[in-house]
Write an enzyme that holds these catalytic residues in place. Structure first.
Site, PDB file in Angstrom:
ATOM      1  N   ASP A 176     -13.774   0.907  -1.682  1.00  0.00           N
ATOM      2  CA  ASP A 176     -13.295  -0.469  -1.432  1.00  0.00           C
ATOM      3  C   ASP A 176     -14.146  -1.486  -2.194  1.00  0.00           C
ATOM      4  O   ASP A 176     -14.289  -2.637  -1.762  1.00  0.00           O
ATOM      5  CB  ASP A 176     -13.346  -0.777   0.076  1.00  0.00           C
ATOM      6  CG  ASP A 176     -12.464   0.167   0.864  1.00  0.00           C
ATOM      7  OD1 ASP A 176     -12.825   0.478   2.009  1.00  0.00           O
ATOM      8  OD2 ASP A 176     -11.435   0.619   0.317  1.00  0.00           O
ATOM      9  N   SER A 205      -6.584  -7.159   1.055  1.00  0.00           N
ATOM     10  CA  SER A 205      -6.933  -7.282  -0.362  1.00  0.00           C
ATOM     11  C   SER A 205      -6.286  -6.154  -1.157  1.00  0.00           C
ATOM     12  O   SER A 205      -6.295  -5.006  -0.710  1.00  0.00           O
ATOM     13  CB  SER A 205      -8.455  -7.173  -0.550  1.00  0.00           C
ATOM     14  OG  SER A 205      -9.141  -8.091   0.268  1.00  0.00           O
ATOM     15  N   MET A 261      -6.100   7.789   3.278  1.00  0.00           N
ATOM     16  CA  MET A 261      -7.333   7.729   4.071  1.00  0.00           C
ATOM     17  C   MET A 261      -8.417   8.689   3.588  1.00  0.00           C
ATOM     18  O   MET A 261      -9.246   9.142   4.360  1.00  0.00           O
ATOM     19  CB  MET A 261      -7.004   8.015   5.540  1.00  0.00           C
ATOM     20  CG  MET A 261      -5.999   7.040   6.134  1.00  0.00           C
ATOM     21  SD  MET A 261      -6.409   5.305   5.802  1.00  0.00           S
ATOM     22  CE  MET A 261      -7.682   5.055   7.004  1.00  0.00           C
ATOM     23  N   HIS A 291      -6.314  -2.826   1.060  1.00  0.00           N
ATOM     24  CA  HIS A 291      -7.302  -2.645   2.123  1.00  0.00           C
ATOM     25  C   HIS A 291      -7.173  -3.805   3.100  1.00  0.00           C
ATOM     26  O   HIS A 291      -7.137  -4.968   2.669  1.00  0.00           O
ATOM     27  CB  HIS A 291      -8.709  -2.614   1.508  1.00  0.00           C
ATOM     28  CG  HIS A 291      -9.802  -2.480   2.504  1.00  0.00           C
ATOM     29  ND1 HIS A 291     -10.092  -1.282   3.119  1.00  0.00           N
ATOM     30  CD2 HIS A 291     -10.662  -3.388   3.000  1.00  0.00           C
ATOM     31  CE1 HIS A 291     -11.109  -1.485   3.968  1.00  0.00           C
ATOM     32  NE2 HIS A 291     -11.469  -2.741   3.910  1.00  0.00           N
ATOM     33  N   ASN A 321      -5.503  -0.241  -4.690  1.00  0.00           N
ATOM     34  CA  ASN A 321      -5.509   0.095  -3.265  1.00  0.00           C
ATOM     35  C   ASN A 321      -5.264  -1.176  -2.470  1.00  0.00           C
ATOM     36  O   ASN A 321      -5.638  -2.275  -2.907  1.00  0.00           O
ATOM     37  CB  ASN A 321      -6.880   0.674  -2.877  1.00  0.00           C
ATOM     38  CG  ASN A 321      -6.987   1.018  -1.400  1.00  0.00           C
ATOM     39  OD1 ASN A 321      -6.103   1.643  -0.832  1.00  0.00           O
ATOM     40  ND2 ASN A 321      -8.067   0.588  -0.769  1.00  0.00           N
ATOM     41  N   GLU A 323       0.709  -7.799   4.124  1.00  0.00           N
ATOM     42  CA  GLU A 323       0.419  -6.701   3.197  1.00  0.00           C
ATOM     43  C   GLU A 323       1.684  -6.304   2.451  1.00  0.00           C
ATOM     44  O   GLU A 323       1.664  -6.004   1.248  1.00  0.00           O
ATOM     45  CB  GLU A 323      -0.100  -5.485   3.959  1.00  0.00           C
ATOM     46  CG  GLU A 323      -1.415  -5.688   4.663  1.00  0.00           C
ATOM     47  CD  GLU A 323      -1.876  -4.416   5.345  1.00  0.00           C
ATOM     48  OE1 GLU A 323      -1.650  -3.328   4.807  1.00  0.00           O
ATOM     49  OE2 GLU A 323      -2.479  -4.523   6.419  1.00  0.00           O
TER      50      GLU A 323
HETATM   51  C1  GRF Z   1      -2.437  -0.548   6.313  1.00  0.00           C
HETATM   52  O1  GRF Z   1      -3.015  -1.493   7.172  1.00  0.00           O
HETATM   53  C2  GRF Z   1      -3.167  -0.571   4.990  1.00  0.00           C
HETATM   54  O2  GRF Z   1      -3.776  -1.815   4.731  1.00  0.00           O
HETATM   55  C3  GRF Z   1      -4.199   0.474   5.168  1.00  0.00           C
HETATM   56  O3  GRF Z   1      -3.543   1.500   5.873  1.00  0.00           O
HETATM   57  C4  GRF Z   1      -2.693   0.862   6.853  1.00  0.00           C
HETATM   58  C5  GRF Z   1      -1.452   1.687   7.061  1.00  0.00           C
HETATM   59  O4  GRF Z   1      -0.668   1.608   5.923  1.00  0.00           O
HETATM   60  N1  GRF Z   1      -4.698   0.938   3.900  1.00  0.00           N
HETATM   61  P1  GRF Z   1       0.827   2.216   5.896  1.00  0.00           P
HETATM   62  O5  GRF Z   1       1.598   1.615   7.047  1.00  0.00           O
HETATM   63  O6  GRF Z   1       0.724   3.733   6.064  1.00  0.00           O
HETATM   64  O7  GRF Z   1       1.361   1.811   4.560  1.00  0.00           O
END
Ligand code: GRF
Length: 203
Positions: free
Chosen positions: A144, A135, A89, A108, A106, A173
Site C-alpha cells: 500500500d 485510494s 488480500m 485501498h 490497487n 470506491e
Molecule cells: C474493498 O473495500 C476494497 O477497498 C478492499 O477490499 C474491499 C472489498 O472489495 N481492497 P470487493 O467488494 O471484493 O471489491
C-alpha cells in the site's frame, strides 16, 4: 486495452468496473479474473460475464514467491496490459511484480498514506478522524506504498461504526476505480517513474 483483475472476495469493485464498461465509460477488455480463493464471489461474477477465470491455491506452492511467479506468468499469458487488484488480500512478492510496476493498480480503503494494511475503517474511527476515504495507487513492492493516483473521501458521521463506514465508502470506491482505470488505459494519466501525471486536457 486488456485488463486482468485479481480479487479475493465478493468482487463489488470488479462489478463496478463491469458496470462501467457496460455504460461505455470503461473501454477495456477483461481478459482474466484471478483469485487465491476458489470460492470468491468475484470468480462467479467473472464466469457470469464470460471472462476467463483462474483460481490458484497458495497451499499448492512451496512458498509465496512460487505462487506469485506462477500467478504473474498466467496473467502475462492472458495478454493483459494492465492489472487491477480489487479486493485482493495477498501481499505480492516484489520480484514477481517488478515487470508490472506502472501497469498495476490497487484500491485501498483509506486515505493513504494513512492506515496501510488492514482494518482501515476501524483505525480511522479509533483515531477520531473527521474524514475517511479510499485510494487508488500504483502497486510497488511496498505494501500500500505506491504513488497515490486519486482518492475519494467522505466525512465520518457521528453514528458511524466500522461496518456502516465501510458500507458508505464502498459506493465511492465503485466510482473511483473505474474512473482512474479509464484515464490510465486511455493514456490520459501516465506513470513517469515517480508519480502519476495527467496530460492536462479537460476531463
Ligand atoms: C474493498 O473495500 C476494497 O477497498 C478492499 O477490499 C474491499 C472489498 O472489495 N481492497 P470487493 O467488494 O471484493 O471489491
Amino acid at each position: 486495452a486488456k485488463v486482468a483483475v485479481l480479487a479475493s472476495g465478493r468482487g463489488s469493485n470488479l462489478a463496478a468496473m463491469l458496470d462501467a464498461r457496460e455504460r461505455g465509460e470503461l473501454p477495456v477488455e477483461f481478459v482474466l479474473v484471478g483469485s487465491d480463493k476458489a470460492s470468491a464471489g468475484a470468480l462467479r461474477l467473472a464466469e457470469a460475464a464470460n471472462i476467463p477465470t483462474l483460481a490458484l491455491d497458495p497451499r499448492g506452492y512451496p512458498d509465496r514467491r512460487a505462487f506469485d511467479l506462477d500467478l504473474f506468468q498466467r496473467i502475462a499469458a492472458s495478454g493483459a496490459d494492465w492489472l487491477v487488484l480489487a479486493g485482493f488480500m495477498r501481499i505480492l512478492d516484489g520480484e514477481a511484480l517488478k515487470p508490472w510496476v506502472g501497469r498495476i493498480i490497487n484500491i485501498h480503503p483509506s486515505l493513504l498514506p494513512k492506515y496501510r494494511g488492514l482494518h482501515t475503517h476501524r483505525r480511522a474511527l479509533e483515531a477520531g478522524d473527521r474524514e475517511h476515504g479510499a485510494s487508488v495507487h500504483f502497486v510497488t513492492a511496498e505494501l500500500d506504498g505506491g504513488p497515490v493516483i486519486a482518492q475519494a473521501y467522505l466525512p465520518i458521521e457521528a453514528g458511524d461504526d466500522e461496518q456502516l463506514l465501510a458500507q458508505r465508502l464502498l459506493p465511492l470506491e465503485h466510482r473511483l476505480l473505474p474512473t482512474v482505470l479509464a484515464l490510465l488505459v486511455s493514456g490520459r494519466l501516465q506513470w513517469d517513474g515517480q508519480a502519476a501525471r495527467f496530460d492536462g486536457q479537460p476531463l
